[in-house]
Design an enzyme around this catalytic site. Structure first.
Site, PDB file in Angstrom:
ATOM      1  N   GLY A  75     -13.563 -51.457-101.310  1.00  0.00           N
ATOM      2  CA  GLY A  75     -13.474 -50.016-101.518  1.00  0.00           C
ATOM      3  C   GLY A  75     -14.812 -49.325-101.703  1.00  0.00           C
ATOM      4  NE  ARG A 118       2.890 -53.188 -87.145  1.00  0.00           N
ATOM      5  CZ  ARG A 118       1.779 -53.755 -87.611  1.00  0.00           C
ATOM      6  NH1 ARG A 118       1.013 -53.108 -88.458  1.00  0.00           N
ATOM      7  NH2 ARG A 118       1.419 -54.960 -87.246  1.00  0.00           N
ATOM      8  NE  ARG A 169      -0.134 -54.970 -92.719  1.00  0.00           N
ATOM      9  CZ  ARG A 169       0.316 -56.091 -92.174  1.00  0.00           C
ATOM     10  NH1 ARG A 169      -0.429 -57.180 -92.173  1.00  0.00           N
ATOM     11  NH2 ARG A 169       1.505 -56.143 -91.627  1.00  0.00           N
ATOM     12  CG  ASN A 190     -10.352 -46.229 -89.602  1.00  0.00           C
ATOM     13  OD1 ASN A 190     -10.428 -46.691 -90.757  1.00  0.00           O
ATOM     14  ND2 ASN A 190     -10.523 -46.991 -88.538  1.00  0.00           N
ATOM     15  CG  HIS A 228     -14.444 -49.420 -86.135  1.00  0.00           C
ATOM     16  ND1 HIS A 228     -13.507 -50.401 -86.393  1.00  0.00           N
ATOM     17  CD2 HIS A 228     -15.231 -49.914 -85.152  1.00  0.00           C
ATOM     18  CE1 HIS A 228     -13.721 -51.425 -85.595  1.00  0.00           C
ATOM     19  NE2 HIS A 228     -14.753 -51.160 -84.829  1.00  0.00           N
ATOM     20  CB  VAL A 278      -6.318 -50.572 -82.658  1.00  0.00           C
ATOM     21  CG1 VAL A 278      -7.390 -51.088 -83.608  1.00  0.00           C
ATOM     22  CG2 VAL A 278      -4.939 -50.985 -83.142  1.00  0.00           C
ATOM     23  CG  ASP A 279     -10.645 -49.603 -84.376  1.00  0.00           C
ATOM     24  OD1 ASP A 279     -10.367 -49.003 -85.427  1.00  0.00           O
ATOM     25  OD2 ASP A 279     -10.785 -50.833 -84.316  1.00  0.00           O
TER      26      ASP A 279
HETATM   27  C1  GRF Z   1     -16.053 -50.912 -93.624  1.00  0.00           C
HETATM   28  O1  GRF Z   1     -17.057 -51.575 -92.918  1.00  0.00           O
HETATM   29  C2  GRF Z   1     -15.247 -50.032 -92.695  1.00  0.00           C
HETATM   30  O2  GRF Z   1     -15.976 -49.560 -91.610  1.00  0.00           O
HETATM   31  C3  GRF Z   1     -14.163 -50.964 -92.215  1.00  0.00           C
HETATM   32  O3  GRF Z   1     -13.869 -51.782 -93.313  1.00  0.00           O
HETATM   33  C4  GRF Z   1     -15.004 -51.884 -94.164  1.00  0.00           C
HETATM   34  C5  GRF Z   1     -14.541 -51.523 -95.532  1.00  0.00           C
HETATM   35  O4  GRF Z   1     -15.506 -51.757 -96.510  1.00  0.00           O
HETATM   36  N1  GRF Z   1     -13.036 -50.221 -91.708  1.00  0.00           N
HETATM   37  P1  GRF Z   1     -15.294 -51.215 -97.986  1.00  0.00           P
HETATM   38  O5  GRF Z   1     -14.004 -51.822 -98.512  1.00  0.00           O
HETATM   39  O6  GRF Z   1     -15.222 -49.728 -97.924  1.00  0.00           O
HETATM   40  O7  GRF Z   1     -16.478 -51.715 -98.744  1.00  0.00           O
END
Ligand code: GRF
Length: 198
Positions: A15, A68, A94, A110, A112, A147-148
């Site tokens: 987190g 799901r 998830r 999100n 990534h 996804v992404d």
């Molecule tokens: C991050 O690198 C984010 O880009 C990816 O998961 C990781 C989460 O890291 N989706 P954290 O739990 O926020 O430290």
């Protein structure tokens, strides 16, 4: 008090991005109010920081649902019970189904750890190293049913040095993630308020 977008953060682990978002909302001029943190794992470390900040938390464990869709429905229900208007995924491991994603269209974002569309999926940092890429980075985007793949909001480049390993590169990417995710939250919330779709 100014109008703020009621926001939830979904996590699975450490987190650190959640923490960056919470701290940015406390210290910067971001029209968001983090009202809820949901984890799909009871041991998600980020829950501790959220609780310390007095933020409401919920644990919704995916293993407890037979499909799901039922898991997604429970998340949707808890978000709505808390009048949430915007959802930030921050290391939430998830995939959310198409029904959920459509319901939260343009209200689900999100982060990534790659320069999308390169290196989609759960192993983006390892994949970039294995591909011997010279540049990678991080991306914030709206979530769609693929996804992404949703509309990109912000991106930041990271140079991959010859001696970078997973830990070093992860650290560099995380540092930038902690900048662009709060910036993204500000952009998205200001847009929601401007368009009066609160
Ligand atoms: C991050 O690198 C984010 O880009 C990816 O998961 C990781 C989460 O890291 N989706 P954290 O739990 O926020 O430290």
């Amino acid at each position: 008090m100014t109008n703020k977008i009621k926001t939830a953060i979904l996590i699975s682990g450490k987190g650190s991005n959640m923490k960056a978002l919470i701290q940015a909302c406390q210290n910067q001029n971001i029209p968001a109010q983090i009202d809820l943190v949901i984890a799909n794992k009871s041991q998600a470390l980020g829950l501790i920081f959220a609780r310390e900040c007095g933020i409401k938390t919920a644990i919704i464990e995916h293993q407890k649902f037979s499909s799901r869709q039922l898991f997604d429905q429970e998340i949707d229900k808890v978000l709505r019970e808390n009048n949430i208007e915007l959802v930030c995924l921050a290391g939430f491991m998830r995939v959310l189904g198409a029904d959920f994603v459509k319901k939260w269209s343009h209200r689900l974002i999100n982060i990534h750890p790659s320069l999308l569309p390169d290196f989609k999926g759960a192993n983006a940092i390892v994949d970039a190293l294995n591909a011997k890429a010279k540049i990678t980075g991080c991306t914030t985007h709206f979530v769609n049913e693929f996804v992404d793949s949703g509309e990109i909001i912000l991106q930041q480049q990271v140079i991959i040095e010859d001696d970078d390993n997973f830990e070093k590169l992860s650290q560099k990417i995380h540092q930038l993630e902690h900048k662009i995710y709060p910036q993204t939250l500000k952009i998205v919330c200001e847009k929601l308020l401007k368009n009066n779709i609160k």
